[in-house]
Each structure stands twice: as C-alpha cells, then as structure tokens.
Write an enzyme that holds these catalytic residues in place. Structure first.
Site, PDB file in Angstrom:
ATOM      1  N   ASN A 180       0.857  -1.182   0.000  1.00 15.86           N
ATOM      2  CA  ASN A 180       0.000   0.000   0.000  1.00 15.86           C
ATOM      3  C   ASN A 180       0.893   1.231   0.000  1.00 15.86           C
ATOM      4  OD1 ASN A 180      -2.961   0.823   0.395  1.00 15.86           O
ATOM      5  ND2 ASN A 180      -1.872   2.106   1.877  1.00 15.86           N
ATOM      6  N   ARG A 181       0.467   2.293  -0.690  1.00 19.13           N
ATOM      7  CA  ARG A 181       1.270   3.523  -0.775  1.00 19.13           C
ATOM      8  C   ARG A 181       1.702   3.993   0.624  1.00 19.13           C
ATOM      9  NH1 ARG A 181      -1.622   8.877  -2.920  1.00 19.13           N
ATOM     10  NH2 ARG A 181      -2.946   8.281  -1.175  1.00 19.13           N
TER      11      ARG A 181
ATOM     12  N   VAL B  18      -6.696   0.193  -6.135  1.00 23.74           N
ATOM     13  CA  VAL B  18      -6.561   1.554  -5.607  1.00 23.74           C
ATOM     14  C   VAL B  18      -7.667   2.429  -6.176  1.00 23.74           C
ATOM     15  CG1 VAL B  18      -4.058   1.298  -5.356  1.00 23.74           C
ATOM     16  CG2 VAL B  18      -4.969   2.425  -7.393  1.00 23.74           C
TER      17      VAL B  18
ATOM     18  N   SER C 177     -17.737  -7.792  -8.218  1.00 23.94           N
ATOM     19  CA  SER C 177     -18.984  -7.333  -7.603  1.00 23.94           C
ATOM     20  C   SER C 177     -19.195  -7.990  -6.248  1.00 23.94           C
ATOM     21  CB  SER C 177     -20.173  -7.657  -8.498  1.00 23.94           C
ATOM     22  OG  SER C 177     -21.355  -7.274  -7.836  1.00 23.94           O
TER      23      SER C 177
ATOM     24  N   GLY D 220     -19.114  -5.802  -3.292  1.00 24.58           N
ATOM     25  CA  GLY D 220     -18.660  -4.869  -2.259  1.00 24.58           C
ATOM     26  C   GLY D 220     -17.583  -5.481  -1.386  1.00 24.58           C
TER      27      GLY D 220
ATOM     28  N   LYS E 258     -19.233  -5.956 -16.150  1.00 25.41           N
ATOM     29  CA  LYS E 258     -19.458  -5.479 -14.773  1.00 25.41           C
ATOM     30  C   LYS E 258     -20.291  -4.187 -14.796  1.00 25.41           C
ATOM     31  CE  LYS E 258     -19.228  -4.707 -10.364  1.00 25.41           C
ATOM     32  NZ  LYS E 258     -18.824  -3.419  -9.963  1.00 25.41           N
TER      33      LYS E 258
ATOM     34  N   HIS F 208     -23.804  -5.115 -15.429  1.00 28.19           N
ATOM     35  CA  HIS F 208     -24.292  -5.698 -14.171  1.00 28.19           C
ATOM     36  C   HIS F 208     -24.801  -4.577 -13.259  1.00 28.19           C
ATOM     37  CE1 HIS F 208     -23.485  -6.265  -9.884  1.00 28.19           C
ATOM     38  NE2 HIS F 208     -23.804  -7.546 -10.036  1.00 28.19           N
ATOM     39  N   ASN F 209     -24.001  -3.537 -13.119  1.00 32.33           N
ATOM     40  CA  ASN F 209     -24.395  -2.421 -12.246  1.00 32.33           C
ATOM     41  C   ASN F 209     -25.630  -1.708 -12.791  1.00 32.33           C
ATOM     42  OD1 ASN F 209     -22.021  -3.158 -10.991  1.00 32.33           O
ATOM     43  ND2 ASN F 209     -21.433  -1.065 -10.529  1.00 32.33           N
TER      44      ASN F 209
ATOM     45  N   GLU G 298     -28.505  -3.667 -11.880  1.00 34.05           N
ATOM     46  CA  GLU G 298     -28.690  -3.475 -10.427  1.00 34.05           C
ATOM     47  C   GLU G 298     -29.508  -2.187 -10.163  1.00 34.05           C
ATOM     48  OE1 GLU G 298     -24.930  -3.750  -8.251  1.00 34.05           O
ATOM     49  OE2 GLU G 298     -25.514  -1.943  -7.158  1.00 34.05           O
TER      50      GLU G 298
ATOM     51  N   ARG H  46     -38.915  13.562 -41.077  1.00 29.31           N
ATOM     52  CA  ARG H  46     -37.488  13.755 -41.362  1.00 29.31           C
ATOM     53  C   ARG H  46     -37.277  14.095 -42.833  1.00 29.31           C
ATOM     54  NH1 ARG H  46     -34.335   9.453 -40.974  1.00 29.31           N
ATOM     55  NH2 ARG H  46     -32.448  10.622 -40.483  1.00 29.31           N
TER      56      ARG H  46
HETATM   57  P1  NDP Z   1     -10.517   3.689  -2.367  1.00 25.80           P
HETATM   58  O1  NDP Z   1     -11.181   3.848  -3.691  1.00 25.80           O
HETATM   59  O2  NDP Z   1     -11.017   4.478  -1.228  1.00 25.80           O
HETATM   60  O3  NDP Z   1      -8.968   3.985  -2.536  1.00 25.80           O
HETATM   61  C1  NDP Z   1      -8.075   3.926  -1.437  1.00 25.80           C
HETATM   62  C2  NDP Z   1      -6.851   3.146  -1.810  1.00 25.80           C
HETATM   63  O4  NDP Z   1      -6.229   3.721  -2.970  1.00 25.80           O
HETATM   64  C3  NDP Z   1      -5.824   3.200  -0.695  1.00 25.80           C
HETATM   65  O5  NDP Z   1      -5.135   1.979  -0.680  1.00 25.80           O
HETATM   66  C4  NDP Z   1      -4.945   4.359  -1.145  1.00 25.80           C
HETATM   67  O6  NDP Z   1      -3.665   4.326  -0.593  1.00 25.80           O
HETATM   68  C5  NDP Z   1      -4.883   4.083  -2.618  1.00 25.80           C
HETATM   69  N1  NDP Z   1      -4.486   5.247  -3.381  1.00 25.80           N
HETATM   70  C6  NDP Z   1      -5.177   6.388  -3.548  1.00 25.80           C
HETATM   71  N2  NDP Z   1      -4.483   7.231  -4.345  1.00 25.80           N
HETATM   72  C7  NDP Z   1      -3.335   6.614  -4.678  1.00 25.80           C
HETATM   73  C8  NDP Z   1      -2.229   6.952  -5.464  1.00 25.80           C
HETATM   74  N3  NDP Z   1      -2.170   8.124  -6.118  1.00 25.80           N
HETATM   75  N4  NDP Z   1      -1.231   6.057  -5.593  1.00 25.80           N
HETATM   76  C9  NDP Z   1      -1.281   4.880  -4.958  1.00 25.80           C
HETATM   77  N5  NDP Z   1      -2.317   4.476  -4.196  1.00 25.80           N
HETATM   78  C10 NDP Z   1      -3.332   5.342  -4.064  1.00 25.80           C
HETATM   79  O7  NDP Z   1     -10.479   2.118  -1.965  1.00 25.80           O
HETATM   80  P2  NDP Z   1     -11.595   1.018  -2.016  1.00 25.80           P
HETATM   81  O8  NDP Z   1     -10.998  -0.172  -1.365  1.00 25.80           O
HETATM   82  O9  NDP Z   1     -12.893   1.529  -1.542  1.00 25.80           O
HETATM   83  O10 NDP Z   1     -11.784   0.732  -3.581  1.00 25.80           O
HETATM   84  C11 NDP Z   1     -10.721   0.275  -4.399  1.00 25.80           C
HETATM   85  C12 NDP Z   1     -11.218   0.105  -5.819  1.00 25.80           C
HETATM   86  O11 NDP Z   1     -12.296  -0.815  -5.826  1.00 25.80           O
HETATM   87  C13 NDP Z   1     -11.761   1.370  -6.482  1.00 25.80           C
HETATM   88  O12 NDP Z   1     -11.447   1.332  -7.845  1.00 25.80           O
HETATM   89  C14 NDP Z   1     -13.247   1.288  -6.318  1.00 25.80           C
HETATM   90  O13 NDP Z   1     -13.956   1.939  -7.349  1.00 25.80           O
HETATM   91  C15 NDP Z   1     -13.454  -0.189  -6.378  1.00 25.80           C
HETATM   92  N6  NDP Z   1     -14.602  -0.596  -5.581  1.00 25.80           N
HETATM   93  C16 NDP Z   1     -15.283  -1.620  -5.977  1.00 25.80           C
HETATM   94  C17 NDP Z   1     -16.362  -2.052  -5.278  1.00 25.80           C
HETATM   95  C18 NDP Z   1     -17.024  -3.214  -5.743  1.00 25.80           C
HETATM   96  O14 NDP Z   1     -18.061  -3.599  -5.214  1.00 25.80           O
HETATM   97  N7  NDP Z   1     -16.462  -3.837  -6.732  1.00 25.80           N
HETATM   98  C19 NDP Z   1     -16.858  -1.421  -4.080  1.00 25.80           C
HETATM   99  C20 NDP Z   1     -16.045  -0.389  -3.692  1.00 25.80           C
HETATM  100  C21 NDP Z   1     -14.964   0.005  -4.443  1.00 25.80           C
HETATM  101  P3  NDP Z   1      -3.332   5.138   0.760  1.00 25.80           P
HETATM  102  O15 NDP Z   1      -3.706   4.227   1.883  1.00 25.80           O
HETATM  103  O16 NDP Z   1      -1.895   5.406   0.665  1.00 25.80           O
HETATM  104  O17 NDP Z   1      -4.155   6.398   0.753  1.00 25.80           O
END
Ligand code: NDP
Length: 482
Positions: A34-35, A76, A130, A132, A184, A187-188, A191, A451
């Site tokens: 993780n960053r 991320v 999918s 969450g 996906k 799918h949404n 939903e 038209r």
């Molecule tokens: P977030 O979307 O809140 O992102 C946070 C994460 O991203 C942290 O690990 C953060 O690191 C990292 N991050 C943010 N900016 C950067 C950067 N510039 N460089 C490197 N790392 C970075 O996390 P979620 O877990 O909620 O979601 C992750 C992904 O999953 C997203 O794409 C989201 O859209 C998707 N998602 C999918 C869902 C699903 O049901 N499929 C539900 C929810 C999300 P740091 O800790 O350093 O800040």
C-alpha cells in the site's frame, strides 16, 4: 526478498484488504503493498495470522516477492491513481507478467490500458468485481477480461476466491481487453433497474395501499420465496423492518430520499446510447435517482401545489390483496425486461468491440457473490445455453410465458399508478418497451415522413425497394426516387 508469493495485491483499503485476506484464506501466498505503509501494518497486525502474507514497504520489494509470471492485483482509487500504479508496476515488471485492475474502471480506459501495457509485453487484465467489501472478503462474482494466456494463470487463483453458486465458482473469462469491465458495468446498470423497480413496488404499497414499512417488509419476505428470490429482495425486507433506535420509527422514514450514485449506471446508459441499444429500464432508474436528488426543484414543485391525485388507491382488503399480487407480477415482468435489455447491450457491444462473450456463463457467474444474485439467473443461463434467448431473453419460452402470465397485472399496475399519481418510470418504460417490441408497426413511419419533410433524409417504402423523397414544397408533392 526472495520470490515466494503467487499473487500480490496493491492498495489495501476496504476492497484490496478484503481481497488480500480472501486470497490468503484460500491457500494463496499473498504479497501486499500500500502507498502508505501504515495501512499495510494495520492489515498485518489485525489479520496477518489468517494466511501467508508477504508485506512490502516499497513497490520494488513487492514485485521482487512475486514468483514469475508475476501477478499483481491493483485495488486503488479509480482514475489517475490506478493509471499511476499500473505504470509504476509495469516499469518494474517483465514481459509475461500480469497486472490486474480489479477496481471499477470505465471499459474504454481498460481497452486503452490493455493496449499500452500489452505493447510492453505484459498482460493487462481489467477485472470486474462485484459484491462490495463483504464479497471481496467472502467471495465476489468476478468478471475478468484480458488475454486468454493470462487467464491460464489467473483461473486457479480467481476460482479459489470467487463466490460459489451450486458448487461452481462465480468467475469466467469474459473476453479480450475491456470485456470484463464492460460486463461489470452492465451488471451495475441492471442493479440500478432492479433497485428502482423494488422501490416503485414499495411506493405503490406505501402510498397507494397505505401499508406500513414493516407490513411491506413482510410482503417482500414472502416474495423472496417466489421467482423473485434474490439478494436485493432479501435486503429490502430487512431494510423495511429496521426500526430507528432513537425514535422508534421505521428507519426508512428517517432516511433522506435523495439516491446517490457513483457513475456505473450512467456509463451503462451512455454506452447504450452510443450503441443505440434501448436500455429503457436502466435509463429510467438512473434518471429517477437524478430526480430524487434535485432537492430544490422538488421543493419548489411541492410549493406550487399542483392539483392531482394524492396517490391513494382506496382499495378494500380483497382488492388490496389482489393488487399486491399484481405488483409482484409487474415487478417480475419488468425485471425480465431489464435483464433482456442489459444482455442486448452486451451482445451489441460484443459485436462492436470483437468480444466473444458467453452469455450463459455471464448469467451463471452472477448467481453468487454479486448484488444482483437471484434464483432466476439459473433460468437465464439455461435460456442462453439452449440458444432460446439468442435474439432476446423475452423470446425464450420460459420468459415469454412469465411475461404473458404477468401481462394483465403489469398493465393494471402501470394504469392505476398513472391514474392515481404515483410515479412508476421503470415499470411504465419496461411495459412500453415490451409493447413497442411486439407492435408490428410503429409510428416511426411518421417520423421518417417528418425527417424527409424538413431534412430530405429520404424514406423507404413497404411496397418497393429503394430510397424515396417527396417534394414537399412543390404543388402536388411528387415523390422521386432518391
Ligand atoms: P478507495 O477507492 O477508497 O482507494 C483507497 C486506496 O487507494 C488506498 O489503498 C490508497 O492508498 C490508494 N491510493 C489512492 N491514491 C493513490 C495513489 N495516487 N497512488 C497509490 N495508491 C493510491 O479504496 P476502495 O478499497 O474503496 O476501492 C478500491 C477500488 O475498488 C476502487 O477502484 C473502487 O472503485 C473499487 N470498488 C469496488 C467495489 C465493488 O463492489 N467492486 C466497491 C467499492 C470500491 P493510501 O492508503 O496510501 O491512501
């Protein structure tokens, strides 16, 4: 660090952290990065004993800890951060390695990224996930795109963590490049439609029949024992039964009625518009959320005090019982339309983008782990498997019969809602789609005439081949072959 991990996860927030734990629970050796290292430490402190983890402080360490071909799953923040992470990983990886983006990416971005990364000799896989946070931890429905070759490496890993439906893992290789994220996205969209139809059903009972949330919750509980058996119906019953601890009121009455959205429904509709595929149920669901959130406009409209019915149907108890069954039938029929439209969008996009998508497999992997998981997906996968749904899901005998059984109720619900002032955009648009589809002749003939009148766009005739134009401005309005 010596290479020992068979898979790695980058980004350990809610989704990535859960996915990493799920991978470890199923015997994978999981590199994690993780960053901000504090998040990695937290994950290790709280869950490090749940399996074999290889925490890395730097991306270099992370890449070095992976066995070849290296497999890194990025989870991320969507958009720029995802692009930055993909590029940083690609700089450190070698040809043959695999980068998976399991976030919610817009499929054209996935197509672009796949092109860029594959040009560097690496595999890039956009994977729809999918379910969450809970799904990521306990078993999501997974929709990977990307190359066939990368699927060989990913298959056992993904099958180990995906949800299981009737013993089968809810994951399948959807198709090349952006196909997984596309499916996906649809799918949404489905939903959204499913949720809007359930909300309209609730409103019909609440305002139309004057039932309490708890009574309606009981109805949904009963419906969950019928063809409607699904996760969304199940949670609807729970939400409606929830009582606010502070006030003792039904919680649903205390929740602000502005529905949020993150964009995947909008993408589904935008894409459908550009492909000219009618996904009316999904579109109405997106617009209904939009209207719900137009707070000022709604407040002003309320102030205007428009005359009109107040939504009450004033039915006696026998009629009420019958109307509840009508709503159930209308919900089922409209839901079938939403799925039919969603699958049509997938079929059209598959032709446009050159994807070979197995629709039966798509229906099968939606049976578990994901938000639209539902019993009737078994019937959908059978309909595609047998070829009965090749043109439209509505034409498969099982669904044709379901629509015909529901039709009278469906019309009654839409008519009563309109007469009594209850908004049912998703029910009504689904019924209109069905009626449009089954009409031998549509008023589009008149549109073609219009038209041709204002733009000389020409029209075709039903009785002879060729394109024609009427000289509308001339006396006698002669027709010429264009
Ligand atoms: P977030 O979307 O809140 O992102 C946070 C994460 O991203 C942290 O690990 C953060 O690191 C990292 N991050 C943010 N900016 C950067 C950067 N510039 N460089 C490197 N790392 C970075 O996390 P979620 O877990 O909620 O979601 C992750 C992904 O999953 C997203 O794409 C989201 O859209 C998707 N998602 C999918 C869902 C699903 O049901 N499929 C539900 C929810 C999300 P740091 O800790 O350093 O800040």
């Amino acid at each position: 660090m010596s290479a020992e991990a068979n898979v790695g996860v980058v980004g350990l927030a809610a989704m990535g952290g859960s996915l990493a734990r799920n991978l470890a629970h199923h015997g994978n050796k999981v590199a994690v990065f993780n960053r901000t290292y504090a998040r990695t430490e937290k994950l290790m402190n709280e869950h490090g004993t749940e399996g074999e983890f290889y925490p890395a402080k730097t991306l270099e360490e992370f890449v070095d800890s992976l066995v070849k071909p290296r497999t890194a799953i990025i989870m991320v923040k969507a958009g720029e951060p995802t692009d930055a992470m993909i590029n940083a990983l690609a700089d450190l990886m070698e040809p043959g390695d695999i980068i998976v983006d399991a976030g919610n990416a817009y499929f054209p971005d996935t197509i672009r990224r796949e092109k860029e990364i594959s040009a560097r000799g690496l595999h890039f896989v956009g994977c729809g996930v999918s379910g969450g946070e809970e799904g990521a931890l306990l078993g999501p429905s997974m929709m990977p795109g990307g190359s066939e070759e990368s699927w060989k490496t990913l298959k056992p890993i993904f099958e180990s963590i995906a949800a299981k439906a009737e013993g089968e893992p809810c994951v399948a290789h959807i198709g090349l490049n952006g196909a997984g994220h596309f499916v996906k996205m649809v799918h949404n969209g489905i939903e959204y439609s499913d949720m809007q139809l359930i909300a309209e059903s609730y409103d019909l009972m609440r305002r139309g029949l004057g039932m309490t949330p708890a009574e309606i919750g009981d109805v949904f509980e009963e419906w969950n024992k019928t063809e409607l058996d699904s996760y969304l119906i199940e949670i609807t019953a729970e939400v409606l039964h929830q009582v606010d601890k502070k006030t003792g009121k039904p919680l649903v009455d205390l929740i602000v009625d502005h529905a949020g959205m993150k964009g995947t429904g909008t993408w589904t509709v935008q894409t459908a518009l550009s492909l000219a595929v009618p996904v009316t149920g999904i579109a109405e669901a997106v617009f209904a959320r939009g209207l719900s959130s137009e707070a000022d406009l709604r407040e002003e409209a309320a102030k205007q005090g428009f005359a009109g019915p107040n939504g009450e149907l004033n039915l006696n108890s026998e009629e009420k019982k019958a109307f509840i069954e009508d709503i159930r039938q209308a919900l089922y029929a409209s839901k079938i339309v939403a799925y039919a439209q969603g699958f049509n969008e997938i079929t059209t996009a598959a032709k446009e983008y050159g994807w070979d998508i197995d629709l039966a497999a798509v229906a099968r992997i939606w049976r578990g782990g994901c938000i639209i998981r539902a019993k009737f997906l078994n019937r959908i996968s059978e309909a595609f498997e047998s070829g009965e749904a090749n043109v439209s899901l509505l034409f498969a005998p099982y669904f044709k019969n379901a629509i015909e059984t529901a039709e009278k109720s469906w019309r009654n619900v839409v008519a009563q809602a309109a007469l009594n002032g209850l908004p049912t955009p998703a029910f009504a648009s689904s019924l209109s789609y069905f009626d449009g589809l089954r009409s031998k002749r549509l008023p589009a003939a008149l549109i073609q005439g219009q038209r041709d009148y204002f733009g000389a766009h020409t029209y075709q005739r039903v009785d002879q081949p060729g394109a024609f134009h009427t000289l509308w401005a001339e006396p006698g309005r002669e027709e010429i072959e264009a």
